[in-house]
Scaffold this motif. Structure first.
Motif, short mmCIF file in Angstrom:
data_model
loop_
_atom_site.label_atom_id
_atom_site.label_comp_id
_atom_site.label_asym_id
_atom_site.label_seq_id
_atom_site.Cartn_x
_atom_site.Cartn_y
_atom_site.Cartn_z
N GLN A 250 47.12 66.86 40.97
CA GLN A 250 47.14 68.16 41.63
C GLN A 250 48.17 69.07 40.96
O GLN A 250 49.12 68.60 40.33
CB GLN A 250 47.49 68.01 43.11
CG GLN A 250 46.49 67.19 43.91
CD GLN A 250 46.90 67.07 45.36
OE1 GLN A 250 47.89 67.65 45.79
NE2 GLN A 250 46.14 66.31 46.13
N GLN A 259 54.11 72.81 39.31
CA GLN A 259 54.44 71.39 39.46
C GLN A 259 53.16 70.56 39.36
O GLN A 259 52.21 70.77 40.11
CB GLN A 259 55.12 71.12 40.79
CG GLN A 259 55.55 69.66 40.96
CD GLN A 259 56.25 69.41 42.28
OE1 GLN A 259 55.60 69.21 43.31
NE2 GLN A 259 57.57 69.43 42.26
N GLN A 261 51.61 66.97 39.94
CA GLN A 261 51.94 65.78 40.71
C GLN A 261 50.71 64.90 40.91
O GLN A 261 49.58 65.37 40.86
CB GLN A 261 52.54 66.16 42.07
CG GLN A 261 51.58 66.87 43.01
CD GLN A 261 52.21 67.13 44.37
OE1 GLN A 261 53.43 67.20 44.51
NE2 GLN A 261 51.37 67.29 45.38
N TRP A 262 50.98 63.62 41.12
CA TRP A 262 49.90 62.66 41.33
C TRP A 262 50.46 61.48 42.12
O TRP A 262 51.67 61.34 42.30
CB TRP A 262 49.34 62.18 39.99
CG TRP A 262 50.36 61.54 39.10
CD1 TRP A 262 50.68 60.22 39.01
CD2 TRP A 262 51.21 62.21 38.15
NE1 TRP A 262 51.67 60.01 38.10
CE2 TRP A 262 52.01 61.22 37.54
CE3 TRP A 262 51.35 63.54 37.76
CZ2 TRP A 262 52.95 61.53 36.58
CZ3 TRP A 262 52.30 63.84 36.79
CH2 TRP A 262 53.08 62.85 36.21
N SER A 263 49.58 60.63 42.59
CA SER A 263 49.97 59.43 43.32
C SER A 263 49.70 58.20 42.46
O SER A 263 48.83 58.24 41.58
CB SER A 263 49.20 59.32 44.64
OG SER A 263 49.48 60.42 45.47
N ASP A 298 58.20 58.98 36.67
CA ASP A 298 58.07 59.81 37.87
C ASP A 298 56.60 60.18 38.09
O ASP A 298 55.76 60.02 37.19
CB ASP A 298 58.90 61.09 37.73
CG ASP A 298 60.38 60.79 37.60
OD1 ASP A 298 60.84 59.83 38.25
OD2 ASP A 298 61.07 61.51 36.84
N THR A 299 56.31 60.69 39.27
CA THR A 299 54.94 61.12 39.59
C THR A 299 54.87 62.64 39.74
O THR A 299 53.89 63.15 40.26
CB THR A 299 54.44 60.44 40.87
OG1 THR A 299 55.37 60.71 41.93
CG2 THR A 299 54.30 58.94 40.68
N THR A 300 55.89 63.34 39.27
CA THR A 300 55.87 64.80 39.26
C THR A 300 56.55 65.31 38.00
O THR A 300 57.52 64.71 37.53
CB THR A 300 56.59 65.41 40.49
OG1 THR A 300 57.94 64.96 40.50
CG2 THR A 300 55.90 64.99 41.79
N ASP A 302 57.69 69.30 36.39
CA ASP A 302 57.72 70.76 36.57
C ASP A 302 57.77 71.45 35.22
O ASP A 302 58.38 70.94 34.26
CB ASP A 302 58.95 71.18 37.38
CG ASP A 302 58.93 70.58 38.78
OD1 ASP A 302 57.84 70.24 39.25
OD2 ASP A 302 60.01 70.44 39.38
#
Length: 409
Positions: A250, A259, A261-263, A298-300, A302
């Motif tokens: 996303q 940003q 980000q993902w899971s 990390d999962t994010t 920026d």
């Protein structure tokens, strides 16, 4: 006079001490030199049927059987064909277990080490001996399988696949056997995968696997022409993991900050064992592109957006990190998301597409107009024909009346 006598006595005493020490050292040196340190006796290799996990055994040299005031150790060196390096082990035991490739010669080198009072605390190394053993395997020439590989998918099950050998005799059937240290004996494949056009395989459920241990595999077979040549493999299951695809990538946009980000992907791979590879592709309005990647745990991530007309698209994949395995496989790439968001039509836009669409619309309109005009003309023709028919009927009636009127008068 007394000082001279004192000095002479001191020198005499020192000479006496040195004489005693030299005598003892010479005695010990003579003992060490006379000590015979023979190599280990009766070296043998035992195969318990664990597909390459062998046991090496030996006996204490007969010349050292009665030695009590020294420690006897043994140095074993063996060639690891998987890493192509010699490995060295020192032990006081009379046996050692190690993993070997049964398709290659087994090379051992051993010697005896002695240290203690009998050697004046000096470690004495004996002569090194070498043992080479070549396993013998029968089978149809060229029938050994090819392209063997295993993938531990999502840490839920492991698939091992292979192709038949360059020579595939009639009636060939393949069998897979495996073993790890918590198994008392080898076992056959728990679930064979139905063969495809080229590939043959075996599926291991999670409960049949053991991580951080040699996982030994042998694939052999039979045919109408005789047995197929066996192939041996040793792997570590945790090094074969392929995570699932990341499915919820996303973008969150706030002013000039974007940003990504993902899971973590689905499956049984612990989150702390994953690393990610984020790939970004930026395309400008003139068609030029440039690409960058970022590896992170990390999962994010920026980044700043400059508000220009450029479009950046992202995708991400995952792999087990170096803390949980020595190696592994990258997952499949996630779906791509872009910023600013573009549709498939925008992504495939060409300058002539609007013109083509307008042309198609004009053609459709003209066709509809022509069709309507044809319908109007057909209806008009039908009306005219009906009026002509009525006029002809009236004409016939007038003629008939005119013909009959003189007769009645």
């Amino acid at each position: 006079m007394e000082d001279r006598m004192t000095t002479s006595g001191t020198l005499l005493w020192m000479c006496l001490v040195m004489f005693v020490l030299l005598t003892q050292h010479t005695s010990h040196s003579t003992d060490v030199a006379s000590l015979s340190v023979d190599p280990p006796a009766n070296i043998k290799i035992t195969d318990p049927g664990h597909l390459g996990h062998l046991k090496i055994e030996w006996n204490r040299p007969s010349s050292l059987q009665n030695l009590t005031d020294c420690t006897v150790r043994y140095q074993l060196r063996f060639y690891n064909t998987y890493t192509e390096r010699w490995r060295s082990v020192r032990t006081v035991r009379l046996s050692y277990e190690a993993q070997f490739d049964l398709e290659k010669p087994i090379q051992l080198r051993m010697l005896t080490l002695v240290k203690g009072a009998c050697t004046n605390d000096t470690e004495v190394l004996g002569e090194e001996v070498e043992l080479v053993h070549t396993p013998e395997h029968t089978g149809v020439a060229g029938s050994r399988i090819r392209d063997f590989h295993c993938v531990y998918l999502k840490k839920e099950y492991m698939d091992c696949m292979w192709k038949a050998g360059s020579v595939n005799p009639p009636g060939s059937k393949h069998y897979l056997y495996y073993w790890h240290r918590e198994m008392p004996e080898t076992a056959e494949c728990p679930e064979y995968i139905p063969p495809s056009e080229f590939w043959i395989g075996c599926r291991f459920p999670k409960q049949s696997l053991l991580e951080f241990s040699e996982f030994n595999i042998c694939v052999n077979g039979s045919s109408t022409e005789g047995p197929l040549k066996p192939a041996f493999f040793s792997l570590e299951v945790q090094n074969k993991v392929k995570p699932a695809q990341v499915s919820d990538l996303q973008l969150l946009v706030e002013n000039e900050l974007v940003q990504v980000q993902w899971s973590p992907p689905a499956g049984k791979v612990p989150e702390q064992c994953l690393e990610y590879n984020l790939e970004g592709t930026t395309e400008s309005t003139d068609g030029s592109k440039w690409q960058w990647t970022n590896v992170t745990e990390d999962t994010t991530i920026d980044f700043l957006w400059n508000g220009g007309s450029q479009t950046t698209c992202f995708r991400v994949r995952s792999k087990v990190n170096d803390y949980c395995a020595d190696e592994g496989f990258w997952s499949d790439w996630s779906d791509t998301v872009c910023f600013p968001e573009i549709t498939v039509e925008d992504r495939n836009y060409e300058p002539w597409s609007d013109l083509a669409l307008a042309s198609i619309l004009i053609i459709i309109i003209v066709a509809v107009l022509i069709f309507c005009l044809m319908l109007w003309m057909l209806s008009k023709m039908c009306v005219n024909r009906k009026e002509q028919k009525q006029a002809f009927t009236l004409y016939q009636e007038k003629v008939h009346k005119a013909f009959l009127s003189p007769v009645f008068h």
